[in-house]
Design a protein around this motif. Structure first.
Motif, PDB file in Angstrom:
ATOM      1  N   VAL A   1       0.741  -1.114  -0.042  1.00  0.00           N
ATOM      2  CA  VAL A   1      -0.167   0.109   0.040  1.00  0.00           C
ATOM      3  C   VAL A   1       1.027   1.320  -0.118  1.00  0.00           C
ATOM      4  CG1 VAL A   1      -1.958   1.134   0.887  1.00  0.00           C
ATOM      5  CG2 VAL A   1      -1.884  -1.293   1.350  1.00  0.00           C
ATOM      6  N   PHE A   2       0.849   1.782  -1.044  1.00  0.00           N
ATOM      7  CA  PHE A   2       1.694   3.031  -1.241  1.00  0.00           C
ATOM      8  C   PHE A   2       0.767   4.455  -1.226  1.00  0.00           C
ATOM      9  CE2 PHE A   2       4.341  -0.087  -2.769  1.00  0.00           C
ATOM     10  CZ  PHE A   2       5.373  -0.066  -1.987  1.00  0.00           C
ATOM     11  N   ALA A   3       0.973   5.531  -0.347  1.00  0.00           N
ATOM     12  CA  ALA A   3       0.306   6.529  -0.402  1.00  0.00           C
ATOM     13  C   ALA A   3       1.086   7.784  -0.879  1.00  0.00           C
ATOM     14  CB  ALA A   3      -0.462   6.832   1.030  1.00  0.00           C
ATOM     15  N   GLY A   4       0.465   8.916  -1.343  1.00  0.00           N
ATOM     16  CA  GLY A   4       1.205   9.908  -1.792  1.00  0.00           C
ATOM     17  C   GLY A   4       1.542  10.045  -3.246  1.00  0.00           C
ATOM     18  N   PHE A   5       1.144   8.786  -4.177  1.00  0.00           N
ATOM     19  CA  PHE A   5       1.474   8.994  -5.368  1.00  0.00           C
ATOM     20  C   PHE A   5       0.396   9.004  -6.275  1.00  0.00           C
ATOM     21  CE2 PHE A   5       4.584   6.707  -3.176  1.00  0.00           C
ATOM     22  CZ  PHE A   5       5.821   7.033  -3.633  1.00  0.00           C
ATOM     23  N   SER A   6       0.029   9.988  -7.006  1.00  0.00           N
ATOM     24  CA  SER A   6      -1.097  10.280  -7.880  1.00  0.00           C
ATOM     25  C   SER A   6      -0.889   9.427  -9.312  1.00  0.00           C
ATOM     26  CB  SER A   6      -1.156  11.756  -8.490  1.00  0.00           C
ATOM     27  OG  SER A   6      -1.250  12.543  -7.292  1.00  0.00           O
ATOM     28  N   ALA A   7      -1.857   8.833  -9.681  1.00  0.00           N
ATOM     29  CA  ALA A   7      -2.009   8.107 -10.962  1.00  0.00           C
ATOM     30  C   ALA A   7      -2.242   9.140 -11.972  1.00  0.00           C
ATOM     31  CB  ALA A   7      -3.045   6.754 -10.845  1.00  0.00           C
ATOM     32  N   SER A   8      -1.502   9.544 -12.839  1.00  0.00           N
ATOM     33  CA  SER A   8      -1.767  10.489 -13.892  1.00  0.00           C
ATOM     34  C   SER A   8      -2.019  10.005 -15.246  1.00  0.00           C
ATOM     35  CB  SER A   8      -0.807  11.630 -13.797  1.00  0.00           C
ATOM     36  OG  SER A   8       0.587  10.966 -14.175  1.00  0.00           O
ATOM     37  N   GLU A   9      -1.418   8.750 -15.399  1.00  0.00           N
ATOM     38  CA  GLU A   9      -1.830   8.305 -16.838  1.00  0.00           C
ATOM     39  C   GLU A   9      -2.228   6.967 -16.852  1.00  0.00           C
ATOM     40  OE1 GLU A   9       2.187   8.707 -18.611  1.00  0.00           O
ATOM     41  OE2 GLU A   9       2.478  10.516 -17.898  1.00  0.00           O
ATOM     42  N   VAL A  10      -3.094   6.497 -17.629  1.00  0.00           N
ATOM     43  CA  VAL A  10      -3.459   4.978 -18.040  1.00  0.00           C
ATOM     44  C   VAL A  10      -2.509   4.575 -19.094  1.00  0.00           C
ATOM     45  CG1 VAL A  10      -5.106   3.423 -18.559  1.00  0.00           C
ATOM     46  CG2 VAL A  10      -5.754   5.482 -17.375  1.00  0.00           C
ATOM     47  N   LEU A  11      -1.740   3.420 -18.710  1.00  0.00           N
ATOM     48  CA  LEU A  11      -0.631   2.819 -19.747  1.00  0.00           C
ATOM     49  C   LEU A  11      -1.752   1.654 -20.560  1.00  0.00           C
ATOM     50  CD1 LEU A  11       2.052   2.132 -17.208  1.00  0.00           C
ATOM     51  CD2 LEU A  11       1.909   4.075 -18.782  1.00  0.00           C
ATOM     52  N   TYR A  12      -1.412   1.911 -21.775  1.00  0.00           N
ATOM     53  CA  TYR A  12      -1.942   0.997 -22.692  1.00  0.00           C
ATOM     54  C   TYR A  12      -0.839   0.273 -23.578  1.00  0.00           C
ATOM     55  CZ  TYR A  12      -5.860   4.000 -22.000  1.00  0.00           C
ATOM     56  OH  TYR A  12      -6.920   4.735 -21.339  1.00  0.00           O
ATOM     57  N   ASP A  13      -1.154  -1.055 -23.918  1.00  0.00           N
ATOM     58  CA  ASP A  13      -0.466  -1.635 -24.874  1.00  0.00           C
ATOM     59  C   ASP A  13      -0.590  -1.226 -26.245  1.00  0.00           C
ATOM     60  OD1 ASP A  13      -2.255  -3.385 -25.519  1.00  0.00           O
ATOM     61  OD2 ASP A  13      -1.507  -4.883 -24.418  1.00  0.00           O
ATOM     62  N   ASP A  14       0.114  -1.963 -27.252  1.00  0.00           N
ATOM     63  CA  ASP A  14       0.004  -1.626 -28.575  1.00  0.00           C
ATOM     64  C   ASP A  14      -1.424  -1.972 -29.090  1.00  0.00           C
ATOM     65  OD1 ASP A  14       2.644  -0.351 -28.892  1.00  0.00           O
ATOM     66  OD2 ASP A  14       3.307  -2.292 -29.415  1.00  0.00           O
ATOM     67  N   ASP A  15      -2.177  -2.822 -28.410  1.00  0.00           N
ATOM     68  CA  ASP A  15      -3.436  -3.171 -29.134  1.00  0.00           C
ATOM     69  C   ASP A  15      -4.547  -2.445 -28.380  1.00  0.00           C
ATOM     70  OD1 ASP A  15      -2.647  -5.232 -30.913  1.00  0.00           O
ATOM     71  OD2 ASP A  15      -2.146  -6.544 -29.061  1.00  0.00           O
ATOM     72  N   GLY A  16      -4.143  -1.531 -27.527  1.00  0.00           N
ATOM     73  CA  GLY A  16      -5.096  -0.603 -26.747  1.00  0.00           C
ATOM     74  C   GLY A  16      -5.653  -1.142 -25.313  1.00  0.00           C
ATOM     75  N   ASN A  17      -4.858  -2.292 -24.908  1.00  0.00           N
ATOM     76  CA  ASN A  17      -5.426  -2.838 -23.575  1.00  0.00           C
ATOM     77  C   ASN A  17      -4.637  -2.032 -22.577  1.00  0.00           C
ATOM     78  OD1 ASN A  17      -6.910  -5.105 -25.232  1.00  0.00           O
ATOM     79  ND2 ASN A  17      -4.678  -5.842 -25.552  1.00  0.00           N
ATOM     80  N   VAL A  18      -5.636  -2.118 -21.440  1.00  0.00           N
ATOM     81  CA  VAL A  18      -4.839  -1.231 -20.112  1.00  0.00           C
ATOM     82  C   VAL A  18      -3.874  -2.174 -19.561  1.00  0.00           C
ATOM     83  CG1 VAL A  18      -5.473  -0.543 -17.841  1.00  0.00           C
ATOM     84  CG2 VAL A  18      -7.117  -0.113 -19.701  1.00  0.00           C
TER      85      VAL A  18
END
Length: 622
Positions: free
Chosen positions: A185-202
């Protein structure tokens, strides 16, 4: 060295570095207007120009609220029961687990009892200490009140067996339990981007870079964000989460469902003399000041709860589908406290904390498709709040548990793909969409509960009395079986009508005893952001003409000045142009992360993005 010790060290070192950065408590207007715009970046890690450090997990949970922690805990329980080892990470943008959690809260323990059947016998049981002992529902006029007999109220409004709690204290307890189970569990970190592969999967998320100045240049404190990759990513960001909203748009998850409608909840916690506290007393109201006639269409009401040993939790919720641009939810809340049925509870007390957050009110017909390739939406990211029951924590917990039970078989079916076995994601494993989660949720008591009241919120669009009448009929007799659906095809932002159709509302000045000016209360939220960073409240580039044309002020008299519960938006005279047209100023450092602006802003011209991790409010008893 063991890869898991290494990655824990990396994230904790990053957290330690961030803790040394200057963080400024600022509640006075100082930022100049910004025309900068942006959105959550579509950054594909496969072709990143400057590769970032990365870590891999079997399951990544974005958001350490009730849903996210329940999902992580249930997933670990299943692994332990079956003698499997899977890696789970929970990421939280608040400075600590619970820092951004705000809720009423009269808590229904049904889901918690399923997650921890023996919680009452634990050495360190959850903080459920104040059992509801008295339940009142009042209809208010400006000076009087009428109590609605409990037998006339829907059963969903009865609170037998429920507890008055601080939800962020419960979430802290859940966070401690997760860490005891060796969940990262890590607090203090904002998820700012969603990562996708070349096929558009998360494939996970990237945390926000820190140490970038307002001018966009790297400072001496610059640290590049990290990529957290996962076989399955569960988004538990709460209502109107930035990554969740992007995913719903990218994968068309809202196709075929009604637009989500929201409410803004503003809350205070008071300490009163212990001899005046009635632990377990619960009171809800409707009527004044929001509704002054039986046909008023503004949806909303209030709560007042006594919690042992000496606290009162009070709050006011206003549906963001209101029409009058002059309405100010914060000031409605302040004048409500002067009603004799409210002020008598606060006498001799002191306000010790303030906060605000939006909540989902669309219910059954506004729930999006829950799954997509590589992950799922859980909790208020999807929208499981029951607005009739005035509760959503129990449904959020349950959704996290159902998600965990649904993805677990996929995660362990092939040992060669388990990250705990290989320390990395096997790129040959197909990215899965776990549609069983959707099926299992639809078969759960969450959907059953929400279906029973599926048309109740929409009925209030006819007015207060028709809404109450329909809610009574639906809850006592129809119970969701009616062969019709009350439609809602308009987002909250489009419900605001031109200011020319209304008269400005004159609110009384705060007295400093029961009511307070906004900046005084904002200081009680503990809100703090690194001052020298790019603003996280950004004008959408395609909406720049709305701002340039001053449409909000000229047509709607600048409602963002009133609906924001933190004084972020104001209109000021340009330097050297006295008496001229006022321009928008965004005081992003005041933001309490309620997300209201991304919902109610005319034409939705604001894009809410995450600031540097650990920024925002720091709630302790909300």
């Amino acid at each position: 060295s063991h890869p898991f010790f290494y990655r824990k060290t990396m994230l904790r070192a990053a957290a330690s570095r961030f803790a040394t950065l200057p963080r400024t408590l600022s509640v006075t207007p100082s930022l100049r207007p910004t025309a900068s715009a942006g959105s959550v970046c579509h950054r594909f890690f496969s072709d990143e120009a400057e590769p970032r450090e990365s870590m891999s997990y079997d399951c990544l949970v974005v958001g350490a609220g009730p849903a996210g922690l329940a999902a992580a805990i249930r997933l670990k329980q299943l692994a332990i029961e079956n003698e499997k080892d899977i890696s789970i990470c929970v990421l939280e943008k608040g400075s600590e687990v619970g820092a951004h959690i705000l809720s009423g809260n009269v808590f229904e323990p049904r889901a918690l009892e399923e997650l921890f059947p023996n919680y009452a016998e634990m050495d360190d049981p959850p903080p459920l200490e104040t059992l509801v002992t008295e339940d009142k529902f009042l209809a208010l006029s400006e000076t009087g009140s009428v109590q609605i007999p409990n037998f006339l109220l829907p059963s969903q409004l009865h609170n037998d067996g429920n507890y008055v709690i601080s939800l962020n204290q419960l979430v802290r307890w859940l966070g401690a339990k997760a860490e005891e189970m060796e969940i990262e569990v890590f607090a203090g970190f904002s998820a700012s981007e969603v990562l996708y592969d070349d096929d558009g999967n998360v494939r996970g998320i990237a945390t926000r870079d820190v140490g970038i100045g307002k001018d966009g240049e790297k400072k001496d404190t610059y640290e590049q964000g990290m990529e957290l990759r996962a076989r399955q990513t569960l988004f538990a960001e709460g209502a109107r989460g930035s990554c969740s909203e992007e995913i719903m748009e990218k994968f068309g998850l809202r196709e075929g469902v009604q637009p989500q409608t929201f409410g803004i909840g503003v809350k205070e916690v008071w300490e009163i003399p212990e001899e005046n506290c009635k632990p377990g007393f619960v009171q809800h109201t409707l009527g004044w000041p929001l509704q002054n006639s039986l046909m008023d269409k503004t949806f909303g009401g209030s709560f007042l709860y006594h919690m042992a040993p000496n606290m009162i939790l009070i709050g006011f919720v206003v549906g963001l589908d209101y029409e009058n641009p002059y309405l100010n939810p914060y000031r409605e809340f302040q004048r409500w406290k002067h009603h004799p049925e409210i002020s008598k509870h606060l006498e001799g007390g002191e306000c010790v904390q303030y906060g605000a957050r939006v909540l989902n009110e669309g219910g059954y017909h506004a729930i999006p498709k829950l799954t997509f390739p590589g992950g799922a939406l859980i909790g208020c990211s999807a929208g499981f709040l029951n607005s009739v029951k005035i509760k959503g924590s129990h449904t959020a917990l349950k959704s996290g548990m159902v998600a965990a039970e649904s993805i677990y078989p996929h995660l362990i079916k092939n040992d060669e793909h388990i990250v705990c076995e290989t320390y990395e994601i096997n790129e040959e494993e197909p990215v899965a969409e776990i549609t069983d989660y959707q099926t299992n949720m639809e078969g759960s008591w969450v959907y059953e509960e929400l279906k029973q009241v599926r048309n109740c919120h929409a009925a209030f669009h006819w007015g207060l009395f028709p809404g109450l009448a329909y809610a009574g009929l639906a809850c006592h007799i129809l119970r969701g079986a009616e062969p019709w659906t009350l439609g809602n095809g308009t987002p909250d932002s489009a419900k605001t009508r031109p200011a020319s159709e209304f008269t400005p509302i004159e609110y009384p000045k705060p007295d400093g005893v029961f009511s307070f000016d906004l900046l005084t209360n904002l200081a009680r939220s503990g809100t703090a952001h690194e001052h020298d960073q790019p603003p996280h409240l950004r004008i959408r580039p395609e909406k720049q003409d709305i701002v340039d044309g001053n449409v909000s002020m000229s047509t709607y008299s600048g409602p963002e000045q009133r609906f924001c519960p933190a004084g972020v938006y104001e209109y000021v005279e340009e330097e050297g142009k006295e008496g001229g047209e006022k321009k928008l100023q965004i005081n992003a450092q005041n933001c309490v992360h309620c997300k209201c602006c991304s919902i109610k802003m005319p034409h939705e011209y604001i894009k809410w993005t995450v600031p540097e991790g650990a920024g925002g409010p720091n709630y302790s008893v909300m």
